[in-house]
Scaffold this motif. Structure first.
Motif, mmCIF file in Angstrom:
data_model
loop_
_atom_site.group_PDB
_atom_site.id
_atom_site.type_symbol
_atom_site.label_atom_id
_atom_site.label_comp_id
_atom_site.label_asym_id
_atom_site.label_seq_id
_atom_site.Cartn_x
_atom_site.Cartn_y
_atom_site.Cartn_z
ATOM 1 N N GLU A 42 20.342 29.780 -4.917
ATOM 2 C CA GLU A 42 19.392 28.958 -5.638
ATOM 3 C C GLU A 42 18.023 29.620 -5.526
ATOM 4 O O GLU A 42 17.652 30.118 -4.482
ATOM 5 C CB GLU A 42 19.342 27.549 -5.020
ATOM 6 C CG GLU A 42 20.662 26.807 -5.105
ATOM 7 C CD GLU A 42 20.985 26.421 -6.531
ATOM 8 O OE1 GLU A 42 20.072 26.359 -7.353
ATOM 9 O OE2 GLU A 42 22.157 26.173 -6.821
ATOM 10 N N ALA A 59 23.506 26.243 -16.166
ATOM 11 C CA ALA A 59 23.434 25.237 -15.109
ATOM 12 C C ALA A 59 22.786 23.987 -15.648
ATOM 13 O O ALA A 59 22.074 24.036 -16.644
ATOM 14 C CB ALA A 59 22.621 25.794 -13.931
ATOM 15 N N ALA A 61 20.228 21.153 -16.539
ATOM 16 C CA ALA A 61 18.787 21.263 -16.673
ATOM 17 C C ALA A 61 18.085 20.597 -15.522
ATOM 18 O O ALA A 61 16.960 20.907 -15.210
ATOM 19 C CB ALA A 61 18.321 20.626 -17.988
ATOM 20 N N THR A 159 13.778 25.480 -18.309
ATOM 21 C CA THR A 159 13.822 24.085 -17.880
ATOM 22 C C THR A 159 14.484 23.956 -16.520
ATOM 23 O O THR A 159 14.017 23.221 -15.649
ATOM 24 C CB THR A 159 14.585 23.234 -18.912
ATOM 25 O OG1 THR A 159 13.939 23.346 -20.176
ATOM 26 C CG2 THR A 159 14.628 21.772 -18.500
ATOM 27 N N ASP A 160 15.575 24.680 -16.329
ATOM 28 C CA ASP A 160 16.299 24.635 -15.073
ATOM 29 C C ASP A 160 15.434 25.139 -13.930
ATOM 30 O O ASP A 160 15.379 24.540 -12.851
ATOM 31 C CB ASP A 160 17.573 25.471 -15.198
ATOM 32 C CG ASP A 160 18.453 25.365 -13.959
ATOM 33 O OD1 ASP A 160 18.506 24.284 -13.363
ATOM 34 O OD2 ASP A 160 19.078 26.378 -13.601
ATOM 35 N N ASP A 163 12.677 22.676 -13.051
ATOM 36 C CA ASP A 163 13.230 21.540 -12.323
ATOM 37 C C ASP A 163 13.485 21.902 -10.866
ATOM 38 O O ASP A 163 13.164 21.123 -9.954
ATOM 39 C CB ASP A 163 14.527 21.085 -12.988
ATOM 40 C CG ASP A 163 15.187 19.948 -12.224
ATOM 41 O OD1 ASP A 163 14.673 18.825 -12.286
ATOM 42 O OD2 ASP A 163 16.204 20.206 -11.550
ATOM 43 N N ARG A 164 14.052 23.074 -10.622
ATOM 44 C CA ARG A 164 14.329 23.474 -9.245
ATOM 45 C C ARG A 164 13.037 23.695 -8.456
ATOM 46 O O ARG A 164 12.965 23.395 -7.263
ATOM 47 C CB ARG A 164 15.192 24.735 -9.236
ATOM 48 C CG ARG A 164 16.639 24.459 -9.631
ATOM 49 C CD ARG A 164 17.486 25.677 -9.406
ATOM 50 N NE ARG A 164 18.018 26.178 -10.655
ATOM 51 C CZ ARG A 164 18.609 27.354 -10.797
ATOM 52 N NH1 ARG A 164 18.711 28.147 -9.758
ATOM 53 N NH2 ARG A 164 19.078 27.742 -11.948
ATOM 54 N N GLY A 241 25.232 22.078 -8.878
ATOM 55 C CA GLY A 241 23.858 21.594 -8.823
ATOM 56 C C GLY A 241 23.639 20.501 -7.802
ATOM 57 O O GLY A 241 22.596 19.846 -7.814
#
Length: 401
Positions: A42, A59, A61, A159-160, A163-164, A241
């Motif tokens: 990650e 993955a 979003a 976007t992913d 978010d992370r 996720g």
């Protein structure tokens, strides 16, 4: 970055059977895994944005969002070919040899790195294009023509990553507060399903199958001693996720231990995730709800968030029926609820379909704890109130967790 102490995955050698990968792994339920593509790690907050994967679905979003359905197979790849395009190995009986899910990281590492480079180049182009709309020779119309560069995989990857980063920042923020988290703020329709005591060779694949098929993310608090030999389940959960949390190394009553032994237990559980995933767990749950001021200080010092709950299904007792587990969980389904269950209890598995159906009937969204902290985290005042800071408190006595 993968821990230096983590064993390297062996390369395939000529004449050895190929190992089964995540997307064609038989979980026993006829389910086609949405986690066909695996990522090595990650991203951390200071890592560059990863690119879209060369194979498989993007993955989710967000950690609270369900994984996208698998993409259709390429038409030019034979149905009996390997995932990487090779023809199946022949062992003399006309059948393909089995493969294991760990191979997915090694097989696709080069593809992922290539994708990251492609996205980096595309991102530079996007930034230049957007900047061009504001220079002396640019125009709104010209900028509008350039915006399609943000569509598709690049938009999803961006976007992913955002978010992370938000989730990682939220974990750091709550870790610095040094106070246990019992629930979310309750301003958004979020609920977090959490599962302790795994992984378990018998039940973990069944929980994965059910939750992934229903597009329900989860937060897993694992006992460190249970991870060796079950790393494949930990990695599949990561690829879906889900949040990785520690439940200490050996599941003791922490408040009965010395400060030195408490630290060893908390660090041991976190490092079990490091060995399996390349990074330590950043969420931590004390067994039996047993913590004191020393526990809280150690968690803050280690930069982990101590996560408790406001709904205890009492499934850890072993005598609680599936109906009782479901009924308690359903009564506790309110915005911000963090629900305590266990990955090693058959009755919990039986209760899950009813719980998931109720979540949807109530118009709630299942999310991971980190997603709840990022988007609907509790205030410091709520944390200081403990269970009283939550909209609902279904915690009969001390947990049997």
């Amino acid at each position: 970055m993968v821990d230096a102490g983590a064993p390297d995955e062996p390369e395939d050698r000529p004449g050895t059977p190929r190992r089964r990968q995540v997307h064609d792994w038989d979980w026993g339920g006829g389910w086609e895994s949405p986690a066909r593509a695996s990522r090595e790690d990650e991203p951390r907050p200071d890592d560059p944005a990863p690119g879209p994967r060369a194979e498989g679905p993007a993955a989710p979003a967000a950690a609270g969002a369900a994984p996208a359905p698998p993409e259709p197979a390429d038409e030019d790849v034979p149905a009996d070919a390997d995932a990487d395009g090779d023809e199946p190995d022949d062992e003399g009986d006309g059948r393909s040899a089995p493969r294991t899910p760990q191979a997915v990281v090694r097989r696709r590492r080069a593809a992922v790195l290539g994708g990251a480079a492609a996205v980096a180049v595309a991102t530079v182009g996007v930034m230049a294009a957007l900047a061009g709309g504001h220079d002396g020779g640019g125009s709104d119309g010209a900028a509008a023509e350039r915006t399609p560069l943000l569509a598709g995989q690049l938009r999803a990857a961006s976007t992913d990553v955002v978010d992370r980063l938000d989730r990682a920042a939220a974990i750091r923020r709550y870790a610095k507060l040094g106070l246990p988290v019992y629930c979310g703020a309750g301003k958004r329709p979020y609920v977090a399903l959490t599962f302790d005591d795994g992984p378990d060779r018998t039940l973990s694949p069944k929980f994965i199958t059910l939750l992934a098929k229903e597009r329900v993310p989860a937060t897993m608090f694992r006992i460190g001693r249970n991870v060796p030999g079950n790393e494949e389940y930990v990695r599949v959960q990561r690829n879906l996720g889900w949040d990785a949390g520690s439940h200490t190394q050996d599941h003791p009553f922490l408040a009965k231990l010395s400060a030195k032994d408490q630290r060893a237990e908390i660090e041991g559980g976190a490092n079990a995730s490091r060995r399996a995933l390349g990074r330590p767990a950043e969420l931590f749950r004390p067994p039996y709800e047993s913590h004191d001021a020393t526990t809280d200080r150690i968690a803050e010092d280690l930069g982990v968030v101590q996560v408790l709950w406001n709904v205890d299904t009492q499934d850890a007792l072993g005598t609680t029926t599936a109906d009782q587990i479901a009924e308690t969980a359903i009564r506790g389904l309110h915005p911000g609820s963090i629900i305590l269950m266990h990955e090693v209890k058959p009755n919990t598995l039986k209760a899950l379909p009813r719980i998931i159906a109720a979540i949807r009937q109530k118009g709630l969204t299942p999310v991971t704890v980190s997603k709840m902290l990022a988007d609907d985290g509790p205030s410091k005042e709520q944390l200081q109130k403990g269970y009283d800071g939550c909209l609902v408190d279904l915690t009969p006595g001390k947990a049997a967790s």
